[in-house]
Design a protein around this motif. Structure first.
Motif, PDB file in Angstrom:
ATOM      1  N   ARG A   1      48.990   7.844  15.576  1.00 15.15           N
ATOM      2  CA  ARG A   1      47.623   7.312  15.472  1.00 15.15           C
ATOM      3  C   ARG A   1      46.613   8.457  15.364  1.00 15.15           C
ATOM      4  NH1 ARG A   1      45.753   2.279  16.425  1.00 15.15           N
ATOM      5  NH2 ARG A   1      47.747   1.657  17.334  1.00 15.15           N
ATOM      6  N   THR A   2      46.795   9.468  16.199  1.00 20.64           N
ATOM      7  CA  THR A   2      45.888  10.618  16.167  1.00 20.64           C
ATOM      8  C   THR A   2      45.995  11.367  14.838  1.00 20.64           C
ATOM      9  OG1 THR A   2      46.028  10.899  18.571  1.00 20.64           O
ATOM     10  CG2 THR A   2      45.304  12.803  17.297  1.00 20.64           C
TER      11      THR A   2
ATOM     12  N   ALA B   1      51.284   7.215  19.772  1.00 18.63           N
ATOM     13  CA  ALA B   1      49.963   7.803  20.026  1.00 18.63           C
ATOM     14  C   ALA B   1      49.726   9.018  19.138  1.00 18.63           C
ATOM     15  CB  ALA B   1      49.836   8.179  21.501  1.00 18.63           C
TER      16      ALA B   1
ATOM     17  N   ASP C   1      54.728   7.622  23.178  1.00 18.25           N
ATOM     18  CA  ASP C   1      54.043   8.887  22.899  1.00 18.25           C
ATOM     19  C   ASP C   1      54.038   9.197  21.405  1.00 18.25           C
ATOM     20  OD1 ASP C   1      53.647   9.111  25.589  1.00 18.25           O
ATOM     21  OD2 ASP C   1      55.101  10.712  25.909  1.00 18.25           O
TER      22      ASP C   1
END
Length: 358
Positions: free
Chosen positions: A134-135, A131, A128
Motif C-alpha cells: 500500500r505504501t 502494508a 506487513d
C-alpha cells in the motif's frame, strides 16, 4: 537442470496473463467517487481530513476504497503522471543472504538505467507485506517486486488495481502470477535432493526446516522431498520443523531432535545452508561422522558452504540470476517494450552442487 534462464510457456498461460493485464489499470479517485455516490472533491476531502466528511459519506467512501483496492497517489503533479524512478522491492527478511544477493544484483542492474531500489521486508507476515505494498503504490513506483506467489487477497487486489508492473520472484508453480514471475520450482528442488540421496543408496531420510508454516517456499521444498522419496519407493521421510528463524543454532537443535527420534536417519536435507551448518557443528560435537554416519545437504550455496568441514553438498538457486532477470523485465516495461505473454514467466532453474557432506 541447467542454470540458464528459460521462458516457461504453458498452453493456458497466455489468456490467463492477458486477463491479469487487463485488470492492471490504476483505480482512480473518480472510480471511488462513483462507487460511493459522492463527488471527487468529497473523496479528496475525506482522504485529507476525514472528520470534515459526514459519517454516512465517510462510511460509503471507506467501503468503496476497500472494495476497489484504491491507493492514493502521493506523487504530485506531472511527476505522478510520468511515474517515479523508484522500484519497490519487498522481501520476507533482509537477514536472509539469498535475498540479499538478489537485491544486490537487481540494484546494480537497475542503477545503470537511473532506477533506484526502495527495500522493505515483511518478516513472512502477509499483513506487513500488504502494508508495504500500500505504501509503495502510493508513490507511483516504476514497478513492484515481491517474493513468492502467495499473497493476501487484499494485496492481490491492490496490485491488480495499482497500474504498475508487478514481478514476483523466487518462485514458480502453484497459482498464476499477478503479472510477471522470475524464479524456479521449490518442489523440484526438494525432489532433486531426494533423488540424490536415493542414488547414494540412502533409504532413511529426513527434512530439517524452520518456520515452515510461514516460509512457504521452504515448505514446498520439504513437500517435494517427501513426494519424490515416496515415488522412488523409499519410506516416507520425516519433516522436523523449528519454530524460530532458520539459523545454525536452529540446525543444531533440529539434529538433536533427529538423533532422539526412533528412526535412525542416514541422510538429512536442510531448508537452507545455515540450518545445514548447524547440523555439521552439532555432528562434530556429538562425534557423528559426516558423511560416514549421516549425509547432510543444504540449500543456497552460501559463501561458507564450500569451506565448511566437510564442504557442504547443497543446491544453488542462482539468486544473482534472478535479480538480473527481474531487472531485465522492469527495464523493458520502463522503456515501453512490455514482455510478450509467453516471456513474462522466466524459469532460472537450480543446480545440485555435490561436495563431501553427502
Amino acid at each position: 537442470m541447467n542454470n540458464s534462464a528459460i521462458n516457461q510457456d504453458s498452453p493456458d498461460a497466455e489468456p490467463r496473463v492477458r486477463r491479469q493485464r487487463r485488470k492492471m489499470q490504476r483505480v482512480t479517485m473518480m472510480d471511488v467517487a462513483r462507487r460511493a455516490g459522492v463527488s471527487s472533491s468529497t473523496v479528496s476531502l475525506y482522504l485529507r481530513k476525514p472528520d470534515a466528511v459526514s459519517p454516512a459519506a465517510s462510511q460509503e467512501i471507506a467501503q468503496a476504497i476497500e472494495d476497489l483496492g484504491y491507493v492514493p497517489n502521493l506523487v504530485a503533479g506531472g511527476l505522478a503522471a510520468a511515474g517515479s524512478r523508484v522500484v519497490s522491492v519487498i522481501v520476507p527478511s533482509i537477514r536472509n543472504a539469498f535475498f540479499a544477493e538478489t537485491v544486490a544484483s537487481l540494484q546494480t542492474e537497475l542503477a545503470a538505467d537511473g532506477l533506484q531500489v526502495m527495500l522493505g521486508h515483511s518478516e513472512y507476515s502477509e499483513h506487513d507485506e500488504e502494508a508495504l505494498i500500500r505504501t509503495a503504490l502510493a508513490w507511483a513506483p516504476a514497478a513492484v517486486v515481491l517474493t513468492g506467489l502467495n499473497h493476501s487477497k487484499a494485496a492481490r487486489k491492490l496490485l491488480a488495481g495499482g497500474g504498475v508492473p508487478v514481478i514476483e520472484m523466487w518462485e514458480l508453480g502453484g497459482q498464476a502470477p499477478i503479472d510477471m514471475a522470475v524464479g524456479f520450482s521449490h518442489a523440484a528442488v526438494g525432489a532433486t535432493a531426494a533423488r540424490h540421496f536415493a542414488q547414494q543408496g540412502f533409504t532413511s531420510l529426513a527434512f530439517l526446516g524452520a518456520r515452515l508454516s510461514q516460509d512457504r517456499r521452504a515448505a514446498a521444498r520439504a513437500e517435494g522431498f517427501v513426494a519424490e522419496a515416496l515415488r522412488l519407493g523409499l519410506p516416507e521421510p520425516q519433516i522436523l520443523n523449528h519454530p524460530a528463524p532458520a539459523t545454525a543454532e536452529a540446525g543444531a537443535q533440529l539434529l538433536g531432535l533427529a538423533q532422539a527420534s526412533p528412526s535412525e536417519f542416514q541422510a538429512v536435507a536442510c531448508s537452507n545452508d545455515l540450518i545445514a551448518l548447524g547440523v555439521l557443528f552439532e555432528c562434530q560435537r556429538r562425534g557423528v561422522a559426516v558423511p560416514g554416519d549421516l549425509a547432510v545437504m543444504g540449500f543456497g550455496d552460501l559463501s561458507f558452504s564450500s569451506t565448511s568441514n566437510p564442504p557442504l553438498t547443497t543446491i544453488r538457486p542462482s539468486g544473482d540470476l534472478i535479480g538480473r532477470e527481474v531487472a531485465r523485465l522492469i527495464k523493458a516495461c520502463v522503456h515501453g517494450a512490455h514482455p510478450s505473454e509467453t516471456a513474462r514467466i522466466v524459469d532460472t532453474g537450480h543446480l545440485l552442487v555435490e561436495r563431501k557432506s553427502g
